[in-house]
Design an enzyme around this catalytic site. Structure first.
Site, PDB file in Angstrom:
ATOM      1  N   GLN A  91      36.139  37.182  48.815  1.00 52.68           N
ATOM      2  CA  GLN A  91      35.769  37.206  47.398  1.00 52.68           C
ATOM      3  C   GLN A  91      36.700  38.142  46.632  1.00 52.68           C
ATOM      4  OE1 GLN A  91      31.659  38.378  48.743  1.00 52.68           O
ATOM      5  NE2 GLN A  91      31.031  37.009  47.108  1.00 52.68           N
ATOM      6  N   ASP A 118      42.505  41.126  45.741  1.00 48.62           N
ATOM      7  CA  ASP A 118      43.423  42.272  45.819  1.00 48.62           C
ATOM      8  C   ASP A 118      44.604  42.097  46.771  1.00 48.62           C
ATOM      9  OD1 ASP A 118      42.265  42.588  48.377  1.00 48.62           O
ATOM     10  OD2 ASP A 118      40.750  43.959  47.590  1.00 48.62           O
ATOM     11  N   HIS A 163      37.594  33.628  44.823  1.00 46.51           N
ATOM     12  CA  HIS A 163      37.549  34.091  43.436  1.00 46.51           C
ATOM     13  C   HIS A 163      38.948  34.235  42.844  1.00 46.51           C
ATOM     14  CE1 HIS A 163      33.221  35.822  44.036  1.00 46.51           C
ATOM     15  NE2 HIS A 163      33.260  34.520  43.998  1.00 46.51           N
ATOM     16  N   CYS A 192      55.156  33.951  29.408  1.00 49.78           N
ATOM     17  CA  CYS A 192      55.895  32.898  30.109  1.00 49.78           C
ATOM     18  C   CYS A 192      57.376  32.947  29.734  1.00 49.78           C
ATOM     19  CB  CYS A 192      55.315  31.531  29.754  1.00 49.78           C
ATOM     20  SG  CYS A 192      56.193  30.173  30.541  1.00 49.78           S
ATOM     21  N   CYS A 249      58.062  29.398  27.792  1.00 50.05           N
ATOM     22  CA  CYS A 249      57.499  29.007  26.497  1.00 50.05           C
ATOM     23  C   CYS A 249      56.879  30.189  25.753  1.00 50.05           C
ATOM     24  CB  CYS A 249      56.487  27.883  26.675  1.00 50.05           C
ATOM     25  SG  CYS A 249      54.968  28.418  27.466  1.00 50.05           S
ATOM     26  N   SER A 264      27.598  42.090  49.490  1.00 45.65           N
ATOM     27  CA  SER A 264      26.144  42.146  49.310  1.00 45.65           C
ATOM     28  C   SER A 264      25.563  40.757  49.093  1.00 45.65           C
ATOM     29  CB  SER A 264      25.793  43.039  48.115  1.00 45.65           C
ATOM     30  OG  SER A 264      26.344  44.325  48.305  1.00 45.65           O
TER      31      SER A 264
HETATM   32 ZN    ZN Z   1      54.845  28.460  29.740  1.00 43.45          ZN
END
Ligand code: ZN
Length: 261
Positions: free
Chosen positions: A112, A115, A130, A163, A166, A205
């Site tokens: 989950q 990191d 996640h 980005c 763009c 948990s």
């Molecule tokens: Zn882009």
């Protein structure tokens, strides 16, 4: 076990039982949560009292709505957490899992956490339910980028990642509140738990659905369940073994005994 046994001895017996289950496992799965990374200095931002919670309400600031309407507020909240994750090192529990995976009997780590610590420890087959901080995606042209290219200047100079093609804002590929789980990862996680013979929950948990339901799917398919967590979980009543202790001390001991007897 006699009534006079100390908690330490009880825990020792449970560690041995868990090691025996792992030694005979053919398709073990480990499900990890925030508790495996707190010893590496990463706060559980869902937990009350962890600094990050008291300053801002994560459900609000770490939400898809906030990201879309006020991305600068999201990035301001995210920056210290991203910094802790970027510089964090895996601890003994991450390393023990990587070593056990290399032995061949641990098929899958489902985490989950966002990191990257399992990968930093050398684990190969990690399903990140996640999402992950490893990559960023453009909100306009949807190109994906390695976050290493952007994280340092974001963390150190608070430069919001844009980005290169763009100029739209790049979104970390972490799942925010109000956002769907990555479908491919979720299907892969379900497949892994339905085929496993042992599932070990480490430092979760089991409060965040739908991932919290995975141990039940494993049990329904005949797997053994081991839970190592500092606090009780809803699944403790169904577990074969429950160890209420620190993951970074207990898990390496289980893996060591499972590997070397
Ligand atoms: Zn882009």
């Amino acid at each position: 076990m006699s009534e006079s046994a100390s908690p330490a001895l009880a825990s020792n017996a449970a560690i041995e039982d868990a090691a025996v289950l792992f030694r005979s496992a053919k398709r073990a799965v480990v499900l990890t949560g925030a508790g495996i990374s707190t010893p590496s200095g990463i706060p559980d931002f869902r937990s009350e009292g962890s600094g990050l919670w008291s300053r801002d309400e994560p459900m609000e600031v770490a939400s898809l709505t906030m990201f879309r309407t006020a991305p600068e507020r999201f990035f301001h909240w995210f920056r210290p957490l991203a910094g802790q994750m970027f510089y964090a090192q895996p601890n003994a529990a991450h390393r023990a899992l990587a070593e056990f995976e290399a032995s061949g009997n641990l098929k899958t780590i489902i985490t989950q956490n966002i990191d990257m610590l399992h990968q930093k420890a050398g684990s190969q087959n990690v399903i990140e339910t996640h999402g992950t901080l490893r990559t960023l995606s453009c909100t306009d042209c949807f190109r994906k980028f390695d976050s290493a290219l952007f994280l340092k200047s974001f963390i150190e100079d608070e430069k919001i990642p844009l980005c290169p093609y763009c100029n739209a804002i790049l979104k970390p590929d972490v799942i925010l509140f109000g956002e769907q789980l990555p479908q491919a990862a979720w299907h892969e996680a379900q497949r892994a738990v339905r085929q496993c013979d042992v599932i070990l929950v480490a430092g979760s948990s089991l409060e965040v659905l739908p991932v919290a339901g995975l141990p039940m799917q494993a049990l329904d398919h005949g797997a053994h369940l081991i839970i190592i967590n500092n606090t009780p979980t809803y699944a403790n009543v169904r577990a074969d073994i429950v160890i209420m202790d620190d993951v970074s001390s207990v898990l390496p001991e289980i893996m060591k005994r499972a590997l070397h007897g």
